[in-house]
Design an enzyme around this catalytic site. Structure first.
Site, PDB file in Angstrom:
ATOM      1  N   TYR A   1       0.830  -1.208   0.000  1.00 47.15           N
ATOM      2  CA  TYR A   1       0.000   0.000   0.000  1.00 47.15           C
ATOM      3  C   TYR A   1       0.863   1.256   0.000  1.00 47.15           C
ATOM      4  CZ  TYR A   1      -3.879   3.096   1.303  1.00 47.15           C
ATOM      5  OH  TYR A   1      -4.831   4.092   1.325  1.00 47.15           O
TER       6      TYR A   1
ATOM      7  N   LYS B  59       0.974   4.070  -3.010  1.00 46.80           N
ATOM      8  CA  LYS B  59       0.548   5.454  -2.801  1.00 46.80           C
ATOM      9  C   LYS B  59       1.687   6.446  -3.029  1.00 46.80           C
ATOM     10  CE  LYS B  59      -3.752   4.613  -2.019  1.00 46.80           C
ATOM     11  NZ  LYS B  59      -4.780   5.059  -2.996  1.00 46.80           N
TER      12      LYS B  59
END
Length: 252
Positions: free
Chosen positions: A158, A162
């Site tokens: 993640y 991002k």
């Protein structure tokens, strides 16, 4: 803010931040395309909003993204704003299992999280940019996260995705700004959505997550959606390549 005559596309639009943004854009007069992997939920929301359409899309599939934008072209004849919001965390594919250490993270979960959160944004941009150019320009907002700036242990996929979205946002801003397309990012803090509520309200996490937030509460989807609607508006006409942290002061 007046969005009458404007067409807006939102991925991950059937719930959470995306659904809140869809309602706000529609209330401001926009024609809204709600795209989501959950086509039934997207259709249900579209039926609530005047003139809205729904698209079933898996952003990991570039052909789905092209078909999504083609549906926008057929329905509205133009595209003025794109909110690339679809995303997952490691929590979803692990189905409630404890987050593993990075060296034990299954490769299929790494690929799935990167596939949705980073590849998916690229697939959407690749499909959206030609119609934005045909429409004379517009605004793009990509959803990043606090984890585009910081990280937590056991969130390698993640966090990497991002950080990548933030870099991609800056590239699009530089490359297309001279052609009347602005590209910015919004970095939500801890938001109470269907994606997160299975974690943030657990006693062992809640106090830890609230402690760094000066405002003293988790964000609601509308808190972030309002920032997105502003970034897409003419009030933000000179904002390009920026990232707006809607985090209650967490990063401060």
């Amino acid at each position: 803010m007046d969005y009458r005559g404007k067409a807006v596309l939102i991925t991950g639009g059937a719930s959470g931040i995306g659904a809140a943004a869809a309602r706000l854009f529609a209330a401001a007069g926009a024609s809204v395309a709600i795209a989501d992997r959950n086509g039934e939920a997207a259709s249900a929301l579209a039926q609530e909003l005047p003139g809205a359409i729904a698209c079933t899309v898996d952003v990991m599939n570039p052909d789905d993204c092209l078909a999504m934008v083609d549906a926008v072209r057929k329905a509205f004849g133009r595209l003025d704003c794109a909110f690339n919001n679809a995303g997952i965390t490691e929590v979803a594919p692990l189905k409630g299992a404890p987050l593993p250490e990075t060296h034990e993270l299954p490769l299929d979960i790494w690929r799935q999280v990167l596939g949705v959160d980073l590849d998916g944004v690229f697939h959407c941009l690749r499909a959206e940019l030609p119609l934005l150019l045909e429409s004379g320009g517009g605004a793009i907002v990509n959803t990043t996260s606090l984890q585009a700036h910081i990280s937590y242990p056991r969130t390698a996929a993640y966090t990497a995705a991002k950080h990548g979205v933030l870099g991609l946002t800056k590239t699009i801003a530089k490359e297309y700004g001279g052609r009347a397309i602005r590209c910015n990012a919004v970095s939500p803090g801890v938001v109470d959505t269907p994606l997160t509520n299975q974690v943030i309200h657990q006693p062992e996490y809640k106090d830890m997550l609230l402690a760094p937030i000066p405002i003293g509460r988790f964000a609601q989807p509308e808190d972030v959606a309002k920032a997105v609607v502003w970034l897409c508006s003419e009030d933000a006409a000179y904002i390009n390549g920026a990232v707006l942290a809607a985090d209650g002061g967490y990063l401060a």
